[in-house]
Design a protein around this motif. Sequence first.
Motif, PDB file in Angstrom:
ATOM      1  N   ALA A 147       0.819  -1.222   0.000  1.00 48.24           N
ATOM      2  CA  ALA A 147       0.000   0.000   0.000  1.00 48.24           C
ATOM      3  C   ALA A 147       0.847   1.265   0.000  1.00 48.24           C
ATOM      4  N   ARG A 148       2.088   1.158   0.463  1.00 46.61           N
ATOM      5  CA  ARG A 148       2.961   2.333   0.506  1.00 46.61           C
ATOM      6  C   ARG A 148       3.462   2.747  -0.877  1.00 46.61           C
ATOM      7  N   ARG A 149       3.369   1.853  -1.839  1.00 45.46           N
ATOM      8  CA  ARG A 149       3.885   2.163  -3.187  1.00 45.46           C
ATOM      9  C   ARG A 149       2.959   3.146  -3.912  1.00 45.46           C
ATOM     10  N   PRO A 150       3.523   4.017  -4.719  1.00 47.33           N
ATOM     11  CA  PRO A 150       2.661   4.928  -5.477  1.00 47.33           C
ATOM     12  C   PRO A 150       1.790   4.172  -6.477  1.00 47.33           C
ATOM     13  N   ASP A 151       2.281   3.011  -6.965  1.00 49.06           N
ATOM     14  CA  ASP A 151       1.496   2.240  -7.944  1.00 49.06           C
ATOM     15  C   ASP A 151       0.858   1.009  -7.286  1.00 49.06           C
ATOM     16  N   ALA A 152       0.481   1.145  -6.007  1.00 49.92           N
ATOM     17  CA  ALA A 152      -0.043   0.002  -5.238  1.00 49.92           C
ATOM     18  C   ALA A 152      -1.283  -0.611  -5.883  1.00 49.92           C
ATOM     19  N   VAL A 153      -1.420  -1.915  -5.744  1.00 46.34           N
ATOM     20  CA  VAL A 153      -2.617  -2.586  -6.268  1.00 46.34           C
ATOM     21  C   VAL A 153      -3.743  -2.580  -5.237  1.00 46.34           C
ATOM     22  N   LEU A 154      -3.445  -2.102  -4.029  1.00 51.11           N
ATOM     23  CA  LEU A 154      -4.473  -2.038  -2.973  1.00 51.11           C
ATOM     24  C   LEU A 154      -4.297  -0.736  -2.208  1.00 51.11           C
ATOM     25  N   ARG A 155      -5.394   0.002  -2.065  1.00 50.21           N
ATOM     26  CA  ARG A 155      -5.320   1.216  -1.235  1.00 50.21           C
ATOM     27  C   ARG A 155      -5.641   0.820   0.193  1.00 50.21           C
ATOM     28  N   ASP A 156      -4.717   1.031   1.106  1.00 55.13           N
ATOM     29  CA  ASP A 156      -4.944   0.598   2.485  1.00 55.13           C
ATOM     30  C   ASP A 156      -4.196   1.518   3.453  1.00 55.13           C
ATOM     31  N   PRO A 157      -4.620   2.799   3.512  1.00 52.83           N
ATOM     32  CA  PRO A 157      -3.878   3.742   4.366  1.00 52.83           C
ATOM     33  C   PRO A 157      -3.865   3.337   5.834  1.00 52.83           C
ATOM     34  N   LEU A 158      -4.934   2.671   6.258  1.00 52.52           N
ATOM     35  CA  LEU A 158      -4.991   2.276   7.670  1.00 52.52           C
ATOM     36  C   LEU A 158      -3.932   1.205   7.982  1.00 52.52           C
TER      37      LEU A 158
ATOM     38  N   GLN B 178      11.108  -5.743  11.153  1.00 53.18           N
ATOM     39  CA  GLN B 178      12.247  -6.090  10.306  1.00 53.18           C
ATOM     40  C   GLN B 178      12.934  -7.357  10.819  1.00 53.18           C
ATOM     41  N   GLU B 179      13.082  -7.387  12.131  1.00 51.47           N
ATOM     42  CA  GLU B 179      13.758  -8.533  12.753  1.00 51.47           C
ATOM     43  C   GLU B 179      12.952  -9.823  12.541  1.00 51.47           C
ATOM     44  N   ARG B 180      11.654  -9.735  12.687  1.00 46.81           N
ATOM     45  CA  ARG B 180      10.810 -10.928  12.586  1.00 46.81           C
ATOM     46  C   ARG B 180      10.582 -11.355  11.138  1.00 46.81           C
ATOM     47  N   PHE B 181      10.336 -10.379  10.258  1.00 46.93           N
ATOM     48  CA  PHE B 181       9.891 -10.738   8.904  1.00 46.93           C
ATOM     49  C   PHE B 181      10.873 -10.353   7.807  1.00 46.93           C
ATOM     50  N   GLY B 182      11.969  -9.616   8.148  1.00 52.01           N
ATOM     51  CA  GLY B 182      12.871  -9.134   7.107  1.00 52.01           C
ATOM     52  C   GLY B 182      12.177  -8.040   6.293  1.00 52.01           C
ATOM     53  N   THR B 183      12.868  -7.597   5.245  1.00 50.75           N
ATOM     54  CA  THR B 183      12.253  -6.599   4.362  1.00 50.75           C
ATOM     55  C   THR B 183      11.195  -7.324   3.539  1.00 50.75           C
ATOM     56  N   ALA B 184      10.008  -6.744   3.468  1.00 50.11           N
ATOM     57  CA  ALA B 184       8.925  -7.433   2.745  1.00 50.11           C
ATOM     58  C   ALA B 184       9.307  -7.576   1.270  1.00 50.11           C
ATOM     59  N   SER B 185       9.208  -8.784   0.751  1.00 53.00           N
ATOM     60  CA  SER B 185       9.527  -8.951  -0.669  1.00 53.00           C
ATOM     61  C   SER B 185       8.381  -8.354  -1.481  1.00 53.00           C
ATOM     62  N   PRO B 186       8.710  -7.547  -2.509  1.00 52.58           N
ATOM     63  CA  PRO B 186       7.657  -6.920  -3.305  1.00 52.58           C
ATOM     64  C   PRO B 186       6.705  -7.960  -3.916  1.00 52.58           C
ATOM     65  N   ARG B 187       7.254  -9.136  -4.270  1.00 50.28           N
ATOM     66  CA  ARG B 187       6.404 -10.168  -4.882  1.00 50.28           C
ATOM     67  C   ARG B 187       5.359 -10.655  -3.878  1.00 50.28           C
ATOM     68  N   MET B 188       5.830 -10.934  -2.644  1.00 51.42           N
ATOM     69  CA  MET B 188       4.893 -11.438  -1.635  1.00 51.42           C
ATOM     70  C   MET B 188       3.903 -10.338  -1.238  1.00 51.42           C
ATOM     71  N   ALA B 189       4.412  -9.092  -1.131  1.00 51.37           N
ATOM     72  CA  ALA B 189       3.525  -7.990  -0.742  1.00 51.37           C
ATOM     73  C   ALA B 189       2.406  -7.840  -1.769  1.00 51.37           C
ATOM     74  N   GLN B 190       2.767  -7.934  -3.046  1.00 52.69           N
ATOM     75  CA  GLN B 190       1.732  -7.789  -4.076  1.00 52.69           C
ATOM     76  C   GLN B 190       0.762  -8.978  -4.065  1.00 52.69           C
ATOM     77  N   THR B 191       1.308 -10.171  -3.810  1.00 57.19           N
ATOM     78  CA  THR B 191       0.442 -11.362  -3.759  1.00 57.19           C
ATOM     79  C   THR B 191      -0.602 -11.217  -2.654  1.00 57.19           C
ATOM     80  N   VAL B 192      -0.142 -10.806  -1.462  1.00 57.26           N
ATOM     81  CA  VAL B 192      -1.054 -10.680  -0.315  1.00 57.26           C
ATOM     82  C   VAL B 192      -2.090  -9.572  -0.592  1.00 57.26           C
ATOM     83  N   ALA B 193      -1.620  -8.480  -1.217  1.00 54.20           N
ATOM     84  CA  ALA B 193      -2.542  -7.369  -1.500  1.00 54.20           C
ATOM     85  C   ALA B 193      -3.564  -7.760  -2.567  1.00 54.20           C
ATOM     86  N   LEU B 194      -3.130  -8.510  -3.579  1.00 59.01           N
ATOM     87  CA  LEU B 194      -4.084  -8.923  -4.621  1.00 59.01           C
ATOM     88  C   LEU B 194      -5.116  -9.890  -4.049  1.00 59.01           C
ATOM     89  N   ARG B 195      -4.665 -10.721  -3.142  1.00 60.93           N
ATOM     90  CA  ARG B 195      -5.619 -11.629  -2.486  1.00 60.93           C
ATOM     91  C   ARG B 195      -6.653 -10.807  -1.729  1.00 60.93           C
TER      92      ARG B 195
END
Length: 285
Positions: free
Chosen positions: A35-46, A59-76
Amino acid sequence: MNDRGGFGVTEHSTSQLTDIPETALWALYHRAAEARRPDAVLRDPLAIELVRSIDYAWQERFGTASPRMAQTVALRARCYDTAVREFLDRHPNGTVIALGEGLDTQFWRVDNGTVRSITVDLPESAGLRARFLPPESRQRTVVGDVRDTQWMREAKGSSEVMITAQGLLMYLRPAEVRELLAACAAHFPGGRMVFDAVPRWVRDRVRSGRPAPGSRCRTAPMHWAMDPGEHEKLRSAHPAITEVRDLPMPRGRGIVFRHVAPHADKLPMLRRLRPSVVQLGFSLS
Ligand SMILES: C[S@@+](CC[C@H](N)C(=O)[O-])C[C@H]1O[C@@H](n2cnc3c(N)ncnc32)[C@H](O)[C@@H]1O
């Protein structure tokens, strides 16, 4: 609020979080990253605001979010949002029962001003939700295990019902999933239910201790999986299941998400590899 202006999941409470509730933070983290991306596939300011304000070792628990996984979760999430909006177009005063809702902000993404919502989640996740996403007047929370049908009593009196189970069923045992689907079909005549399934190869990979594909950290063990070709089997869970529909993944960004993933069901090589989102319809009697 803590002294940094955040709400504060303290180190102490973080270390107390068990695998399953932590998956709720994992999903939130990835939706917010997208959602933080300007070209996000999901609007989710909250979601962005929650990740900013919850004092958690992201960061410690999950590392840097992979863009592929972030987009997959958002598209779902967008696929679920579309299904819920379709339901609300037909039933503006309907009730959406979100099983295992975690810290999803869907209510605010789809709110039409009249929808009622019931969250059902385990004590730890429900506690986090109550703290960071306090319910509004049309929202209720049932603290409990979805495998215990007690939550269905809470929804009594709601005539138009849609049940969602986003990112939940893979953590249940196959027999529990079947029982849950059957109980929903029996208790909510005329209702519908949407859930997602990981394909068997993903479940097996996670069980072998490796991260899910595209993820940079390990997730809780998965038990239930279903390949896309198996959807019709769902009808056998209960005679009131009269519709089984594979919901299309929305088009995303980049070659894979824009041109390949939306057609994966038509490509023999990819058909069995993809996760799916399925909608069941329950008959009136
Ligand atoms: C991967 S998270 C998904 C959260 C949310 N649906 C989302 O997409 O962001 C899984 C959620 O299911 C909940 N959960 C897992 N097993 C459950 C059970 N047996 N009963 C109720 N909730 C459960 C967890 O507490 C967590 O909130």
